[in-house]
Scaffold this motif. Sequence first.
Motif, PDB file in Angstrom:
ATOM      1  N   PRO A 170      56.657  42.184  35.742  1.00 14.93           N
ATOM      2  CA  PRO A 170      55.630  42.337  36.013  1.00 14.93           C
ATOM      3  C   PRO A 170      55.672  41.880  37.359  1.00 14.93           C
ATOM      4  CG  PRO A 170      55.596  40.919  34.487  1.00 14.93           C
ATOM      5  CD  PRO A 170      56.593  41.686  34.546  1.00 14.93           C
ATOM      6  N   MET A 171      54.826  42.451  38.514  1.00 11.57           N
ATOM      7  CA  MET A 171      53.820  41.706  40.064  1.00 11.57           C
ATOM      8  C   MET A 171      52.724  41.432  39.884  1.00 11.57           C
ATOM      9  SD  MET A 171      56.342  43.435  42.996  1.00 11.57           S
ATOM     10  CE  MET A 171      55.090  44.751  43.168  1.00 11.57           C
ATOM     11  N   GLN A 172      52.630  40.765  40.728  1.00 12.21           N
ATOM     12  CA  GLN A 172      50.389  39.952  40.772  1.00 12.21           C
ATOM     13  C   GLN A 172      50.590  40.561  42.075  1.00 12.21           C
ATOM     14  OE1 GLN A 172      50.062  36.179  40.207  1.00 12.21           O
ATOM     15  NE2 GLN A 172      47.449  36.639  40.395  1.00 12.21           N
ATOM     16  N   LYS A 173      49.757  41.176  42.074  1.00 10.25           N
ATOM     17  CA  LYS A 173      48.591  41.515  43.804  1.00 10.25           C
ATOM     18  C   LYS A 173      47.318  40.915  43.683  1.00 10.25           C
ATOM     19  CE  LYS A 173      52.262  44.575  45.615  1.00 10.25           C
ATOM     20  NZ  LYS A 173      52.357  46.376  46.314  1.00 10.25           N
ATOM     21  N   GLY A 174      47.189  40.270  44.628  1.00  5.71           N
ATOM     22  CA  GLY A 174      46.650  39.468  44.722  1.00  5.71           C
ATOM     23  C   GLY A 174      45.461  39.583  43.233  1.00  5.71           C
ATOM     24  N   LYS A 201      46.226  33.792  34.815  1.00  4.39           N
ATOM     25  CA  LYS A 201      46.269  33.938  37.098  1.00  4.39           C
ATOM     26  C   LYS A 201      45.375  34.800  37.028  1.00  4.39           C
ATOM     27  CE  LYS A 201      51.215  32.394  37.737  1.00  4.39           C
ATOM     28  NZ  LYS A 201      52.164  32.909  38.414  1.00  4.39           N
ATOM     29  N   ILE A 202      45.024  36.231  36.939  1.00  2.14           N
ATOM     30  CA  ILE A 202      44.067  36.617  37.437  1.00  2.14           C
ATOM     31  C   ILE A 202      42.484  36.502  37.253  1.00  2.14           C
ATOM     32  CG2 ILE A 202      45.641  38.090  38.507  1.00  2.14           C
ATOM     33  CD1 ILE A 202      44.610  40.262  35.919  1.00  2.14           C
ATOM     34  N   ILE A 264      51.554  50.481  34.552  1.00  2.01           N
ATOM     35  CA  ILE A 264      49.853  49.840  33.830  1.00  2.01           C
ATOM     36  C   ILE A 264      49.662  49.392  35.248  1.00  2.01           C
ATOM     37  CG2 ILE A 264      51.160  48.299  31.997  1.00  2.01           C
ATOM     38  CD1 ILE A 264      48.657  48.310  30.510  1.00  2.01           C
ATOM     39  N   ILE A 265      48.731  49.485  35.189  1.00  4.89           N
ATOM     40  CA  ILE A 265      47.769  47.741  36.287  1.00  4.89           C
ATOM     41  C   ILE A 265      46.282  47.440  35.682  1.00  4.89           C
ATOM     42  CG2 ILE A 265      46.652  48.504  38.308  1.00  4.89           C
ATOM     43  CD1 ILE A 265      47.788  50.684  38.618  1.00  4.89           C
ATOM     44  N   VAL A 266      46.480  46.471  35.150  1.00  6.96           N
ATOM     45  CA  VAL A 266      45.360  45.326  34.961  1.00  6.96           C
ATOM     46  C   VAL A 266      44.864  44.251  36.010  1.00  6.96           C
ATOM     47  CG1 VAL A 266      45.216  43.603  32.873  1.00  6.96           C
ATOM     48  CG2 VAL A 266      47.122  45.070  32.738  1.00  6.96           C
ATOM     49  N   SER A 267      43.109  44.725  35.782  1.00  2.73           N
ATOM     50  CA  SER A 267      42.386  43.489  36.525  1.00  2.73           C
ATOM     51  C   SER A 267      41.197  43.044  35.183  1.00  2.73           C
ATOM     52  CB  SER A 267      42.291  43.552  37.516  1.00  2.73           C
ATOM     53  OG  SER A 267      41.576  44.903  37.615  1.00  2.73           O
ATOM     54  N   ALA A 268      40.518  41.699  35.975  1.00  2.00           N
ATOM     55  CA  ALA A 268      39.314  41.629  35.337  1.00  2.00           C
ATOM     56  C   ALA A 268      38.126  42.402  35.837  1.00  2.00           C
ATOM     57  CB  ALA A 268      39.359  39.607  35.236  1.00  2.00           C
ATOM     58  N   PHE A 269      37.829  42.713  34.616  1.00  2.00           N
ATOM     59  CA  PHE A 269      36.450  43.511  35.601  1.00  2.00           C
ATOM     60  C   PHE A 269      34.797  42.307  35.924  1.00  2.00           C
ATOM     61  CE2 PHE A 269      32.721  46.300  34.856  1.00  2.00           C
ATOM     62  CZ  PHE A 269      33.134  47.150  35.318  1.00  2.00           C
TER      63      PHE A 269
END
Lengths: 269, 269, 269
Positions: A170-174, A201-202, A264-269
């Motif tokens: 998995p990769m974190q981008k910002g 981390k996000i 899949i792309i995941v971020s906080a809302f």
Amino acid sequence: MEDKQAMTNVVTLTSDFGNKDFYVAEMKAAILSICPNAVIIDITHEITKYNVRMGSFTLATATPYFPEGAVHVAVIDPGVGTHRRSIAVETRKNFFVGPDNGLLILAAEKQQIVRIHEITNLRYMLPKISKTFHGRDIFAPIAAHIMNGIRIESLGPEISEVVKPDFAQPMQKGEVILGEVLHVDSFGNIITNIGKELISKIGLKSLAKIELPSCDLKLKFSKAYGEALPSEPLALIGSHGFFEISVNQGNAARRYEINSGDKIIVSAF
Amino acid sequence: MEDKQAMTNVVTLTSDFGNKDFYVAEMKAAILSICPNAVIIDITHEITKYNVRMGSFTLATATPYFPEGAVHVAVIDPGVGTHRRSIAVETRKNFFVGPDNGLLILAAEKQQIVRIHEITNLRYMLPKISKTFHGRDIFAPIAAHIMNGIRIESLGPEISEVVKPDFAQPMQKGEVILGEVLHVDSFGNIITNIGKELISKIGLKSLAKIELPSCDLKLKFSKAYGEALPSEPLALIGSHGFFEISVNQGNAARRYEINSGDKIIVSAF
Amino acid sequence: MEDKQAMTNVVTLTSDFGNKDFYVAEMKAAILSICPNAVIIDITHEITKYNVRMGSFTLATATPYFPEGAVHVAVIDPGVGTHRRSIAVETRKNFFVGPDNGLLILAAEKQQIVRIHEITNLRYMLPKISKTFHGRDIFAPIAAHIMNGIRIESLGPEISEVVKPDFAQPMQKGEVILGEVLHVDSFGNIITNIGKELISKIGLKSLAKIELPSCDLKLKFSKAYGEALPSEPLALIGSHGFFEISVNQGNAARRYEINSGDKIIVSAF
């Protein structure tokens, strides 16, 4: 714990042989003929046929729970009878036996590999070796002999290069994580390759924004399936530490048409 | 081998009960209540319902790999509770327990039958015997008692005539072999009743001409699945010594619409 | 019986986890890490997902055949990780471990419950407890510790109120019994909640009149499946003492479109 832990006799089996045919029973027969007190545990024989990646993930997921000294045999082996090598791996905790096609390495590396030997010594195989069923003729008897105390150095030459399994990291981008679906279980839970450390981390806490090939979702980030209403979707950290998408008492993979390998792309809302 | 082989405690089970219901577990409970140190191995419980022929082939295929002294219980038993007899068979190597409907005999004959007894002695059955589940009430406890050392002479009268299973023998006509499909496994491999000796008699070496009900084929005669390209069909001698038709990493039975019992004609090209 | 029965080491497992994933293997690994000589028997893992009722019936049906001292773990657990309690039940014969959602109680009550304790003592669980897989993290280790001799009084506080399973009782109205389908097995046998005592009370001997949601039937009341012709339907008392509808060598549930929970009315013809 007050219980004294005896040395284990556990030999596990993982394959794509299914539970309908006689292949698994023949492997067990070969093991018990050589090591009569082996305790044989099936991890699963319902790996999708020829799917080394799914076998590799399954083995790496289940094996950490087994006691020290356990011997794990895995056979998803489209290359049986060709030039692909047979290998035995000793780790700091367990042993792994199977084809050199990447199947064993993810699991073995989690336990720190001590040595890997190619299996060439006919003395520890069945007398007649078919070209199509090394599970019975080579891997099962080798595992039984290891359980009996044979050192893996006796099995053949030490080797350093083996085939590695093919898993995306998995990769974190910002503030965004790009991941992949590792496994869809029989409940339809969508298990990703995104670990809980990356999720923290996000800053993902209560609501997750998720992009799947089929749709975008905004899901409650929960602790347990039952925190959602029946049929309601949710995201959570599953029992193996990975980010999962589930439907309480329903089937998330079917609802969102997801298969192993999907992005899949995941971020906080 | 340096390992001393202990006397086995292995009891195997073969049935059409499936893995969803409680029937298999009740048989195991009955065995372990009488012989607590039995090591119970499932050959399979996914035999097609009522298919004595498939059960017979499966049992005969798997049992040769089990150690001396093993007790094999098999239950595919549409005649349970009627006049069909229950039998126990002692061979030079193992014991077989089940209904007298042909299920046990192919396997037992491969190990040379020593004696066959009808099971009539109530002393070795469960106290209450249903008319519909002799697997639990008769065969499982009998197997456990045999594993405990009871002689099969104690189980009931010796008999000489038993029901024989119904398998066609392959026939050589000049340069051609007329055979039959014995089994289709979960990989879709088509396993015929044609042994490797017969194949060598017709001089089949590199290319096989095969007539199936659905089509005629000209196939490479290979040693291993991986000698063909992925999705490419091939013929080979399988791990039990029978002529097989396979598709590398594919499903031959589905591609050629083949079922167990179908006729096949083989010759060298 | 001349065989001395040793104390059992049997731990059974019942769940809706299926046989494809690694969940069952992880439970077995947890058990064998704590109690290396446990003999683990699968009752089934193919309970319909989340179907506590089917699990409850399966457990109550199979467990009476297991020896004294056996420990039964069952996990159909949609409420895992929420406020539902974990419990351990001691009966006069066996132990039961699982969620407090009704799953264990039908089986336990058949053996006379001695005491029920909530499981709260972290000392007997795995070090890290997930919110989604108590089967592995709590129930399996608890069962292993019970097999090792830990008393259930050590697991947590005694409790008196537990969730009861939801099963309808059959009712006799004059010459008619109103009942319900408890289970459809993999043969398609329709197993009702009507016991053989009730059947004899209405004088049912040779012909049964049966009303199903889909149709009315007049069936021969037989002793064994084989008393009917192949494909012929029949009624009988099954191997667990319940009134069943079957088709000899066929599938009654499919023919009459019956599911678990369907109503049934039975009378003598």
